[in-house]
Design a protein around this motif. Structure first.
Motif, PDB file in Angstrom:
ATOM      1  N   TRP A  38       0.824  -1.134   0.012  1.00  0.00           N
ATOM      2  CA  TRP A  38      -0.134  -0.150   0.054  1.00  0.00           C
ATOM      3  C   TRP A  38       1.017   1.326   0.021  1.00  0.00           C
ATOM      4  CZ3 TRP A  38      -5.444   0.432   0.381  1.00  0.00           C
ATOM      5  CH2 TRP A  38      -6.169  -0.612   0.161  1.00  0.00           C
ATOM      6  N   LYS A  39       0.641   2.154  -0.836  1.00  0.00           N
ATOM      7  CA  LYS A  39       1.237   3.575  -0.883  1.00  0.00           C
ATOM      8  C   LYS A  39       0.426   4.599   0.114  1.00  0.00           C
ATOM      9  CE  LYS A  39       2.515   7.516  -3.717  1.00  0.00           C
ATOM     10  NZ  LYS A  39       2.422   8.181  -4.932  1.00  0.00           N
ATOM     11  N   VAL A  40       1.313   4.933   1.074  1.00  0.00           N
ATOM     12  CA  VAL A  40       0.852   5.918   2.243  1.00  0.00           C
ATOM     13  C   VAL A  40       1.444   7.202   2.050  1.00  0.00           C
ATOM     14  CG1 VAL A  40       0.725   6.017   4.627  1.00  0.00           C
ATOM     15  CG2 VAL A  40       1.123   3.773   3.599  1.00  0.00           C
ATOM     16  N   GLN A  41       0.336   8.199   2.036  1.00  0.00           N
ATOM     17  CA  GLN A  41       0.807   9.670   1.919  1.00  0.00           C
ATOM     18  C   GLN A  41       0.411  10.264   3.140  1.00  0.00           C
ATOM     19  OE1 GLN A  41      -1.187   9.932  -2.157  1.00  0.00           O
ATOM     20  NE2 GLN A  41       0.491  11.098  -2.471  1.00  0.00           N
ATOM     21  N   ARG A  42       1.502  11.089   3.684  1.00  0.00           N
ATOM     22  CA  ARG A  42       0.931  11.768   5.199  1.00  0.00           C
ATOM     23  C   ARG A  42       1.082  13.159   5.193  1.00  0.00           C
ATOM     24  NH1 ARG A  42       5.365  10.231   9.581  1.00  0.00           N
ATOM     25  NH2 ARG A  42       6.622  11.637   8.151  1.00  0.00           N
ATOM     26  N   ARG A  43       0.128  13.903   5.633  1.00  0.00           N
ATOM     27  CA  ARG A  43       0.295  15.442   6.029  1.00  0.00           C
ATOM     28  C   ARG A  43       0.267  15.424   7.545  1.00  0.00           C
ATOM     29  NH1 ARG A  43      -4.318  18.851   6.046  1.00  0.00           N
ATOM     30  NH2 ARG A  43      -6.329  17.690   5.725  1.00  0.00           N
ATOM     31  N   ARG A  44       0.825  16.593   7.961  1.00  0.00           N
ATOM     32  CA  ARG A  44       0.831  16.932   9.647  1.00  0.00           C
ATOM     33  C   ARG A  44      -0.460  17.765   9.806  1.00  0.00           C
ATOM     34  NH1 ARG A  44       5.463  14.982  11.508  1.00  0.00           N
ATOM     35  NH2 ARG A  44       7.336  14.749   9.960  1.00  0.00           N
ATOM     36  N   LEU A  45      -0.946  17.514  10.810  1.00  0.00           N
ATOM     37  CA  LEU A  45      -2.369  18.514  11.165  1.00  0.00           C
ATOM     38  C   LEU A  45      -1.703  19.265  12.386  1.00  0.00           C
ATOM     39  CD1 LEU A  45      -4.961  15.903  11.289  1.00  0.00           C
ATOM     40  CD2 LEU A  45      -4.062  17.069   9.435  1.00  0.00           C
ATOM     41  N   ASN A  46      -0.547  18.929  13.164  1.00  0.00           N
ATOM     42  CA  ASN A  46      -0.035  19.746  14.173  1.00  0.00           C
ATOM     43  C   ASN A  46       1.301  19.492  14.191  1.00  0.00           C
ATOM     44  OD1 ASN A  46       0.057  17.709  15.812  1.00  0.00           O
ATOM     45  ND2 ASN A  46      -1.623  18.155  16.924  1.00  0.00           N
ATOM     46  N   ASN A  47       1.969  20.243  15.154  1.00  0.00           N
ATOM     47  CA  ASN A  47       3.180  19.992  15.364  1.00  0.00           C
ATOM     48  C   ASN A  47       3.867  19.056  16.764  1.00  0.00           C
ATOM     49  OD1 ASN A  47       4.028  21.518  12.885  1.00  0.00           O
ATOM     50  ND2 ASN A  47       4.043  23.234  14.224  1.00  0.00           N
ATOM     51  N   GLY A  48       2.965  18.826  17.349  1.00  0.00           N
ATOM     52  CA  GLY A  48       3.260  17.938  18.492  1.00  0.00           C
ATOM     53  C   GLY A  48       3.755  18.840  19.520  1.00  0.00           C
ATOM     54  N   ILE A 144       1.925  -0.077   8.630  1.00  0.00           N
ATOM     55  CA  ILE A 144       1.748   1.451   8.266  1.00  0.00           C
ATOM     56  C   ILE A 144       1.816   2.255   9.587  1.00  0.00           C
ATOM     57  CG2 ILE A 144      -0.311   2.679   7.381  1.00  0.00           C
ATOM     58  CD1 ILE A 144      -0.855   0.380   5.766  1.00  0.00           C
ATOM     59  N   THR A 145       0.973   1.819  10.545  1.00  0.00           N
ATOM     60  CA  THR A 145       1.076   2.663  11.637  1.00  0.00           C
ATOM     61  C   THR A 145       2.558   2.985  12.273  1.00  0.00           C
ATOM     62  OG1 THR A 145      -1.163   2.022  12.429  1.00  0.00           O
ATOM     63  CG2 THR A 145       0.188   2.816  14.110  1.00  0.00           C
ATOM     64  N   GLU A 146       3.333   2.001  12.394  1.00  0.00           N
ATOM     65  CA  GLU A 146       4.729   2.084  12.826  1.00  0.00           C
ATOM     66  C   GLU A 146       5.419   2.935  11.943  1.00  0.00           C
ATOM     67  OE1 GLU A 146       6.927  -1.423  13.737  1.00  0.00           O
ATOM     68  OE2 GLU A 146       5.332  -2.054  15.123  1.00  0.00           O
ATOM     69  N   ALA A 147       5.440   2.865  10.538  1.00  0.00           N
ATOM     70  CA  ALA A 147       6.338   3.732   9.753  1.00  0.00           C
ATOM     71  C   ALA A 147       5.775   4.969   9.911  1.00  0.00           C
ATOM     72  CB  ALA A 147       5.980   3.406   8.485  1.00  0.00           C
ATOM     73  N   CYS A 148       4.668   5.418  10.137  1.00  0.00           N
ATOM     74  CA  CYS A 148       3.984   6.978  10.639  1.00  0.00           C
ATOM     75  C   CYS A 148       4.617   7.336  11.707  1.00  0.00           C
ATOM     76  CB  CYS A 148       2.463   6.753  10.537  1.00  0.00           C
ATOM     77  SG  CYS A 148       1.606   8.394  10.449  1.00  0.00           S
ATOM     78  N   LEU A 149       4.473   6.291  12.752  1.00  0.00           N
ATOM     79  CA  LEU A 149       5.128   6.748  14.189  1.00  0.00           C
ATOM     80  C   LEU A 149       6.491   7.202  14.252  1.00  0.00           C
ATOM     81  CD1 LEU A 149       3.341   4.365  16.490  1.00  0.00           C
ATOM     82  CD2 LEU A 149       2.590   6.639  16.200  1.00  0.00           C
ATOM     83  N   GLU A 150       7.335   6.605  13.369  1.00  0.00           N
ATOM     84  CA  GLU A 150       8.796   7.248  13.196  1.00  0.00           C
ATOM     85  C   GLU A 150       9.069   8.470  12.857  1.00  0.00           C
ATOM     86  OE1 GLU A 150      10.175   4.255  10.360  1.00  0.00           O
ATOM     87  OE2 GLU A 150      10.096   2.356  11.440  1.00  0.00           O
ATOM     88  N   GLY A 151       8.108   9.197  12.528  1.00  0.00           N
ATOM     89  CA  GLY A 151       8.504  10.443  12.075  1.00  0.00           C
ATOM     90  C   GLY A 151       7.583  11.610  12.869  1.00  0.00           C
TER      91      GLY A 151
END
Length: 379
Positions: A38-48, A144-151
């Motif tokens: 699966w291709k995953v594309q991400r955008r940030r909604l806040n900076n944390g 998918i979730t783990e790859a997202c969390l890494e950043g």
């Protein structure tokens, strides 16, 4: 996240980009799940909040500090419709109210607190949707979730868009036609415990992760999660390669240096010997070859099986997989050599005898066709 690996020759390639342009999704990659790629594309909604949790307190961290291997992460994943105002799909179906958000500063993140969740072959996101979940980064619960969390940083929330990656008409796990694709989800990281990059780990710690990734690969393979199994074996292989490099460095510096490192090891289990590493590497190549055969990737299966036989010439499974891969790509002479070597290791093995008989029949048919063409040419 699927990473390109030079060794072993892995069936997947990374799509990972960082963009400074004003695009909606500025990061993308390819992840695996039981249903394929699966291709995953991400955008940030806040900076944390730039904070991380420990057993006793929360300490500020730099903006570059994100969850790493071994980090316990408290995360919530929610499905979305195509617009930002839609409610969570999972909760609409059940009519249940989402649980209240726990306090990231008081919630205790411990190994025993990880959320048990059985991977489902028909699901893309392998986490309970809408619930706060504790995952250990590296366990492979949901790639998918783990790859997202890494950043991500603590307190950060992002949106991801997921779409199936075409794997060809002969794919082992074809993607069904679905008008709702691509679909969207939000991932929110509340808190996490410190983890380590691979270069920060002791050899003993790396070895434990190698065994963990291999075991995970075996569990995934037995549940017919072929893409996930191959990904786990590849992760183990990358760590094995770094360990092999370490052993070579130790040999150059002398055994006194090694003895000192052994004394300073932080784990009770000391790091493996060169022989153990060699066998592990051969097993991983062989296991990757089996996954690739079942995923209809015979050239890659052949390459990994060949490496396994070079590392461990007595591995019967590797010779069999090499022979099967050579058969599929029509390299019949190499296939015969592999099956004959297998018979040296296991005389009268039915599968090898049958394979040689099949090859002889194919060669006979090919020679007959060639003879017929030549006779027509000179008649």
């Amino acid at each position: 996240m699927v990473n390109a690996v030079m060794e072993p020759d892995y069936p997947l390639e990374t799509l990972h980009t960082e963009s400074d342009h004003d695009s909606v999704y500025n990061t993308s990659w390819v992840s695996v799940c039981p249903r394929g790629l699966w291709k995953v594309q991400r955008r940030r909604l806040n900076n944390g909040s730039q904070q991380t949790a420990s057993d006793s307190d929360v300490t500020p961290i730099s903006s570059s500090n994100c969850p790493r291997l071994g980090s316990l992460c408290r995360v919530q994943v929610r499905l979305k419709a195509n617009n930002d105002e839609a409610e969570n799909v999972a909760c609409e179906k059940t009519g249940e109210k989402l649980p209240a958000q726990p306090d990231p500063f008081t919630a205790e993140l411990t190994e025993s607190g990880t959320t048990p969740f059985v991977r489902c072959k028909d699901s893309v996101l392998q986490v309970p949707l809408g619930d706060w979940t504790t995952l250990r980064l590296g366990d492979g619960q949901c790639d998918i979730t783990e790859a997202c969390l890494e950043g991500m940083r603590a307190g950060e929330k992002c949106e991801i868009q997921l779409s199936p990656l075409e794997t060809g008409p002969d794919a082992a796990v074809p993607h069904p036609s679905d008008e709702s694709l691509p679909f969207f989800a939000t991932v929110e990281l509340q808190a996490f415990t410190p983890g380590k990059e691979s270069w920060e780990m002791s050899p003993g710690e790396k070895w434990e992760w190698v065994k963990s990734h291999k075991d995970t690969g075996g569990v995934r393979f037995r549940s017919e999660d072929l893409w996930g199994a191959a990904d786990s074996y590849s992760k183990a292989m990358k760590l094995v390669i770094t360990l092999c490099n370490h052993i070579r460095d130790v040999a150059k510096k002398g055994w006194e240096y090694e003895a000192e490192e052994q004394r300073e090891a932080t784990l009770e289990t000391l790091y493996p010997s060169a022989e153990e590493l060699n066998k592990m590497k051969a097993d991983l190549h062989s296991n990757l070859s089996l996954c690739q055969l079942k995923l209809n990737q015979p050239e890659r299966a052949k390459a990994n099986a060949a490496k396994a036989t070079q590392l461990e010439p007595g591995c019967a499974k590797a010779w069999y997989r090499l022979g099967k891969a050579c058969q599929i790509v029509n390299e019949l002479e190499e296939a015969k050599q592999a099956f004959r070597k297998l018979l040296e290791l296991q005389p009268e093995m039915p599968a090898a005898l049958k394979a040689l008989k099949d090859i002889a029949s194919r060669e006979k048919a090919t020679n007959a066709q060639l003879g017929l063409r030549l006779s027509k040419m000179f008649s």
